[in-house]
Scaffold this active site. Sequence first.
Site, short mmCIF file in Angstrom:
data_model
loop_
_atom_site.label_atom_id
_atom_site.label_comp_id
_atom_site.label_asym_id
_atom_site.label_seq_id
_atom_site.Cartn_x
_atom_site.Cartn_y
_atom_site.Cartn_z
N ASP A 158 0.84 -1.19 0.00
CA ASP A 158 0.00 0.00 0.00
C ASP A 158 0.88 1.24 0.00
O ASP A 158 1.97 1.24 0.58
CB ASP A 158 -0.92 0.02 1.22
CG ASP A 158 -0.14 0.08 2.53
OD1 ASP A 158 -0.02 1.18 3.11
OD2 ASP A 158 0.37 -0.97 2.97
N SER A 159 0.43 2.27 -0.68
CA SER A 159 1.11 3.56 -0.71
C SER A 159 2.58 3.38 -1.12
O SER A 159 2.86 2.87 -2.20
CB SER A 159 0.98 4.26 0.65
OG SER A 159 1.31 5.62 0.56
N ALA A 160 3.53 3.75 -0.26
CA ALA A 160 4.94 3.58 -0.60
C ALA A 160 5.28 2.12 -0.86
O ALA A 160 6.11 1.80 -1.71
CB ALA A 160 5.82 4.13 0.53
N GLY A 162 3.41 0.09 -2.34
CA GLY A 162 3.00 -0.20 -3.70
C GLY A 162 4.10 0.13 -4.70
O GLY A 162 4.27 -0.57 -5.71
N HIS A 282 -7.06 7.74 1.41
CA HIS A 282 -5.86 7.06 0.93
C HIS A 282 -5.57 5.81 1.75
O HIS A 282 -5.55 5.84 2.98
CB HIS A 282 -4.68 8.04 1.02
CG HIS A 282 -3.35 7.43 0.72
ND1 HIS A 282 -2.96 7.07 -0.54
CD2 HIS A 282 -2.32 7.10 1.55
CE1 HIS A 282 -1.75 6.56 -0.50
NE2 HIS A 282 -1.33 6.57 0.76
#
Length: 323
Positions: A158-160, A162, A282
């Site tokens: 997820d996020s970073a 990803g 997010h």
Amino acid sequence: MPIVSHRKPSLRSYPLWLGTRVLLKPTLALWPLTRSGMAGLFLIDRLFAAGPKPRGVVREDMVLAGRPVELIVPSGPSRRDGDTAMLYLHGGAFVVCGLGTHRSIAARLARACEVPVFALEYRQLPKAGVGTSVADAVDAYTELIRERGYRRVIVAGDSAGGFLAAKVVEAAAQRDLPAPAALIGFSPLLDLDLGDNPDRSSRSDAYLPKSKMARLATLFDRGPIPLTGARRIRDVDATIFPPTAFITAEGEMLEPDVVELVETLDAAGVDAVAHSYAWQVHAFPVLAVHHPETLHAIDVTAAFAVQAIREGKDADNREERAG
């Protein structure tokens, strides 16, 4: 269509969105990016690690490629095979979060996909830059394939995380390793220089401030291992991607990059889809554990991953019969 919109939010979505907008976004915008300001963030993960433990799984602390991992395996009878695993890479802008904050999402994926999940504690700021984070992720994937005996490894984050998962796809092709069985991302960061992109805005984002992303990006190139390859995942050869599924919050700052990449992969013949959820925040599957949209997002990504695993097994069986 590779982009699926979910436009009917649950009633719980509105207070979550407004709360993060009012409280979290100003906090993130003002948080100092000094060494002491970043170093103290490790306490967040320690706090979550001391909280309730997820049910329906067995956890074990291990070391993978020299880094701590938490192996999470579904408990009880299972139809899982010994050839497939998932490598999960947590988010947190390469500076915050860890195994504790992401234990719940890793456990949910382990149960839903019926595979062991290796949640990796990679090095991050302020001690190490993104190149080092990528190296840890790639080394972990390499060990799962070459030394742990897994023929199929799903990479998810997820996020970073990803971004790290997508860099594993790039590195696997460069190292002549088997491609991941699937790529799963929850609000994945796909452009390290997003904060300086004039075509992106955080005005509609529930809590990510673009200005802070721009300042944080100046720290990404910190060593000890330099970042190589693409800084923008859109620049990676689309044909090397495995089946790819992303989850985004409608209107979040990272969503345009997700849409752009998924459409590019789809045009290249890759099985790719993005699910966009209205009135979400997010990386909401990580933040809102019992949220209806979280449960749905886990269901659709798990179904996608299970299908990719099934197709990978079928391909292996065909190769064995042909050989």
